[in-house]
Design a protein around this motif. Structure first.
Motif, PDB file in Angstrom:
ATOM      1  N   ILE A  81       0.875  -1.181   0.000  1.00 15.61           N
ATOM      2  CA  ILE A  81       0.000   0.000   0.000  1.00 15.61           C
ATOM      3  C   ILE A  81       0.910   1.228   0.000  1.00 15.61           C
ATOM      4  CG2 ILE A  81      -0.343  -0.366   2.513  1.00 15.61           C
ATOM      5  CD1 ILE A  81      -2.776   1.480   2.337  1.00 15.61           C
ATOM      6  N   ASP A  82       0.807   2.042  -1.040  1.00 16.69           N
ATOM      7  CA  ASP A  82       1.673   3.220  -1.147  1.00 16.69           C
ATOM      8  C   ASP A  82       1.026   4.474  -0.578  1.00 16.69           C
ATOM      9  OD1 ASP A  82       4.025   2.190  -2.820  1.00 16.69           O
ATOM     10  OD2 ASP A  82       2.262   1.462  -3.893  1.00 16.69           O
ATOM     11  N   VAL A  83      -0.300   4.567  -0.743  1.00 16.25           N
ATOM     12  CA  VAL A  83      -1.005   5.782  -0.322  1.00 16.25           C
ATOM     13  C   VAL A  83      -2.299   5.396   0.387  1.00 16.25           C
ATOM     14  CG1 VAL A  83      -2.258   7.810  -1.177  1.00 16.25           C
ATOM     15  CG2 VAL A  83      -0.064   7.192  -2.200  1.00 16.25           C
ATOM     16  N   MET A  84      -2.558   6.043   1.530  1.00 11.16           N
ATOM     17  CA  MET A  84      -3.832   5.859   2.241  1.00 11.16           C
ATOM     18  C   MET A  84      -4.496   7.225   2.356  1.00 11.16           C
ATOM     19  SD  MET A  84      -5.624   3.584   4.117  1.00 11.16           S
ATOM     20  CE  MET A  84      -7.245   3.859   4.835  1.00 11.16           C
ATOM     21  N   VAL A  85      -5.684   7.377   1.777  1.00  9.23           N
ATOM     22  CA  VAL A  85      -6.418   8.646   1.885  1.00  9.23           C
ATOM     23  C   VAL A  85      -7.605   8.430   2.815  1.00  9.23           C
ATOM     24  CG1 VAL A  85      -7.603  10.490   0.665  1.00  9.23           C
ATOM     25  CG2 VAL A  85      -5.741   9.259  -0.477  1.00  9.23           C
ATOM     26  N   ASN A  86      -7.589   9.088   3.957  1.00 10.91           N
ATOM     27  CA  ASN A  86      -8.688   8.995   4.930  1.00 10.91           C
ATOM     28  C   ASN A  86      -9.646  10.151   4.680  1.00 10.91           C
ATOM     29  OD1 ASN A  86      -7.680   6.700   6.509  1.00 10.91           O
ATOM     30  ND2 ASN A  86      -5.991   8.079   7.029  1.00 10.91           N
ATOM     31  N   ASP A  87     -10.576   9.921   3.746  1.00 14.61           N
ATOM     32  CA  ASP A  87     -11.465  11.012   3.298  1.00 14.61           C
ATOM     33  C   ASP A  87     -12.828  11.013   3.981  1.00 14.61           C
ATOM     34  OD1 ASP A  87     -12.272  13.118   1.160  1.00 14.61           O
ATOM     35  OD2 ASP A  87     -13.837  11.588   1.038  1.00 14.61           O
ATOM     36  N   ALA A  88     -13.335   9.841   4.378  1.00 13.40           N
ATOM     37  CA  ALA A  88     -14.717   9.761   4.890  1.00 13.40           C
ATOM     38  C   ALA A  88     -14.932  10.758   6.026  1.00 13.40           C
ATOM     39  CB  ALA A  88     -15.010   8.342   5.363  1.00 13.40           C
ATOM     40  N   GLY A  89     -16.040  11.482   5.961  1.00 15.07           N
ATOM     41  CA  GLY A  89     -16.347  12.452   7.015  1.00 15.07           C
ATOM     42  C   GLY A  89     -17.820  12.800   6.983  1.00 15.07           C
ATOM     43  N   ILE A  90     -18.335  13.272   8.136  1.00 13.00           N
ATOM     44  CA  ILE A  90     -19.733  13.701   8.212  1.00 13.00           C
ATOM     45  C   ILE A  90     -19.779  15.090   8.861  1.00 13.00           C
ATOM     46  CG2 ILE A  90     -20.721  11.370   8.273  1.00 13.00           C
ATOM     47  CD1 ILE A  90     -21.015  11.723  11.338  1.00 13.00           C
ATOM     48  N   ALA A 123      -0.198   2.326   8.460  1.00 11.65           N
ATOM     49  CA  ALA A 123       1.159   2.376   9.015  1.00 11.65           C
ATOM     50  C   ALA A 123       1.695   0.975   9.299  1.00 11.65           C
ATOM     51  CB  ALA A 123       1.175   3.222  10.287  1.00 11.65           C
ATOM     52  N   GLU A 124       0.817   0.096   9.731  1.00 12.35           N
ATOM     53  CA  GLU A 124       1.248  -1.273  10.054  1.00 12.35           C
ATOM     54  C   GLU A 124       1.977  -1.908   8.869  1.00 12.35           C
ATOM     55  OE1 GLU A 124      -1.935  -3.707  11.643  1.00 12.35           O
ATOM     56  OE2 GLU A 124      -0.824  -5.509  11.065  1.00 12.35           O
ATOM     57  N   PHE A 125       1.445  -1.705   7.659  1.00 17.56           N
ATOM     58  CA  PHE A 125       2.073  -2.312   6.474  1.00 17.56           C
ATOM     59  C   PHE A 125       3.166  -1.412   5.904  1.00 17.56           C
ATOM     60  CE2 PHE A 125      -1.949  -4.512   6.786  1.00 17.56           C
ATOM     61  CZ  PHE A 125      -1.550  -5.831   6.606  1.00 17.56           C
ATOM     62  N   MET A 126       2.944  -0.095   5.908  1.00 19.07           N
ATOM     63  CA  MET A 126       3.935   0.821   5.323  1.00 19.07           C
ATOM     64  C   MET A 126       5.262   0.750   6.067  1.00 19.07           C
ATOM     65  SD  MET A 126       1.650   4.211   4.518  1.00 19.07           S
ATOM     66  CE  MET A 126       0.499   4.288   3.148  1.00 19.07           C
ATOM     67  N   LYS A 127       5.206   0.524   7.389  1.00 19.97           N
ATOM     68  CA  LYS A 127       6.435   0.428   8.193  1.00 19.97           C
ATOM     69  C   LYS A 127       7.310  -0.733   7.741  1.00 19.97           C
ATOM     70  CE  LYS A 127       5.865   1.967  12.904  1.00 19.97           C
ATOM     71  NZ  LYS A 127       5.349   1.656  14.233  1.00 19.97           N
ATOM     72  N   LYS A 128       6.657  -1.815   7.288  1.00 19.11           N
ATOM     73  CA  LYS A 128       7.394  -3.044   6.975  1.00 19.11           C
ATOM     74  C   LYS A 128       7.892  -3.077   5.528  1.00 19.11           C
ATOM     75  CE  LYS A 128       3.929  -5.480   9.107  1.00 19.11           C
ATOM     76  NZ  LYS A 128       3.010  -6.548   9.275  1.00 19.11           N
ATOM     77  N   GLN A 129       7.367  -2.176   4.677  1.00 17.83           N
ATOM     78  CA  GLN A 129       7.712  -2.284   3.262  1.00 17.83           C
ATOM     79  C   GLN A 129       8.803  -1.275   2.888  1.00 17.83           C
ATOM     80  OE1 GLN A 129       3.861  -1.523   1.460  1.00 17.83           O
ATOM     81  NE2 GLN A 129       4.132   0.686   1.477  1.00 17.83           N
ATOM     82  N   ALA A 130       9.568  -1.592   1.841  1.00 20.61           N
ATOM     83  CA  ALA A 130      10.589  -0.662   1.363  1.00 20.61           C
ATOM     84  C   ALA A 130       9.891   0.577   0.812  1.00 20.61           C
ATOM     85  CB  ALA A 130      11.410  -1.332   0.265  1.00 20.61           C
ATOM     86  N   GLY A 131      10.436   1.747   1.115  1.00 21.06           N
ATOM     87  CA  GLY A 131       9.897   2.977   0.523  1.00 21.06           C
ATOM     88  C   GLY A 131       8.846   3.680   1.354  1.00 21.06           C
TER      89      GLY A 131
END
Ligand SMILES: NC(=O)c1ccc[n+]([C@@H]2O[C@H](COP(=O)([O-])OP(=O)(O)OC[C@H]3O[C@@H](n4cnc5c(N)ncnc54)[C@H](O)[C@@H]3O)[C@@H](O)[C@H]2O)c1
Length: 257
Positions: A81-90, A123-131
């Motif tokens: 996963i390269d990008v996470m966009v947390n867009d949902a909102g009310i 973050a859980e996955f991004m921490k473990k991956q290169a880049g």
């Protein structure tokens, strides 16, 4: 070069849908998620019509396990996963003394916990991956300026700024950047909902509400979802590698810092 993977919450309509389409056009594989699966599927159909790549997922951001499952599924299917966009909102409009316990809980659950759980899952996955990776959160005018009749909403969006800064500091050693985009008055279903809620206010409150927006957009036009989506696409790009912890305004000059 391998295709980059972006996960977006709230991708079924409005700004999230525009972000999904912009990122897909920029070459990302887009995992478009929403609490309403049919809405996520509509976004994905539009992306496929433009011959770009995407798949639809259902996730309710108030559930920590939904976001964990979403990101786990995407990483299982696509390797990273390269990008996470947390867009949902009310949003909820109304005088401060009339806001109910439940309305505050709902706002905080979607706008604050939803962003926190999205950061955690990515973050859980991004921490473990290169880049490392890039996490991008939805703020808004309410994150930089407390607004009358939007008090609990403003509080939730100020919280998004705080979360963005804290996560940026914590995750920087892992080459993960965390930023937020702050739109103004966007031509989206959420704004239609605000208008409908404003119509129910008494005359004085309605006036107060309208005065804080009318004639304040320096560029003289209401924002389109694509205006915010273009900023998010930049924040998701290598051009933004040295930007972190920022809440960046994209509002036609409505709020000037
Ligand atoms: N529209 C504006 O003027 C404006 C201005 C500033 C900030 N924002 C922020 O931008 C973001 C998107 O706004 P929008 O105008 O596109 O809103 P919108 O209401 O048009 O779309 C929001 C999407 O999020 C989804 N959603 C709602 N609750 C969810 C949940 N619990 N789990 C998963 N998905 C859920 C909805 O189904 C919908 O598809 C929000 O965070 C909003 O606060 C909007």
């Amino acid at each position: 070069m391998t295709r980059k993977i972006a996960v977006i919450t709230g991708a079924g309509q409005g700004i999230g849908r525009a972000i999904a389409k912009e990122l897909a056009a920029a070459g990302f594989f887009v995992a478009a998620s929403d609490i309403i699966m049919a809405a996520a599927q509509r976004t994905v159909s539009e992306i496929h019509q433009q011959h770009h790549q995407a798949a639809a997922y259902q996730a309710n951001v108030i559930n920590q396990h939904d976001l964990r499952d979403l990101v786990t599924q995407v990483v299982t299917e696509h390797g990273r996963i390269d990008v996470m966009v947390n867009d949902a909102g009310i949003v909820k409009v109304g005088p401060i003394e009339q806001i109910t316990d439940k309305e505050v809980d709902d706002l905080m659950a979607v706008n604050v916990k939803g962003v926190l759980f999205g950061i955690q899952a990515a973050a859980e996955f991004m921490k473990k991956q290169a880049g490392g990776g890039k996490i991008i959160n939805a703020a808004g005018l309410g994150a930089v300026e407390g607004m009358p009749l939007l008090s609990a909403y403003s509080a939730s969006k100020f919280a998004v700024r705080g979360l963005t800064q804290a996560a940026a500091k914590e995750l920087a050693p892992y080459h993960i950047t965390v930023n937020a985009y702050s739109p103004g008055i966007v031509n989206s279903p959420l704004w239609d909902l605000i208008n409908a809620q404003v119509d129910k206010l008494d005359q004085a409150d309605r006036q107060k509400m309208l005065e804080q927006f009318n004639d304040r957009i320096a560029l003289g036009r209401i924002e389109e979802p694509e205006d915010a989506a273009k900023l998010v696409t930049f924040l998701a790009s290598e051009g933004a590698d040295y930007i972190t912890g920022q809440t960046i305004t994209v509002d036609g000059g409505l709020h000037m810092s």
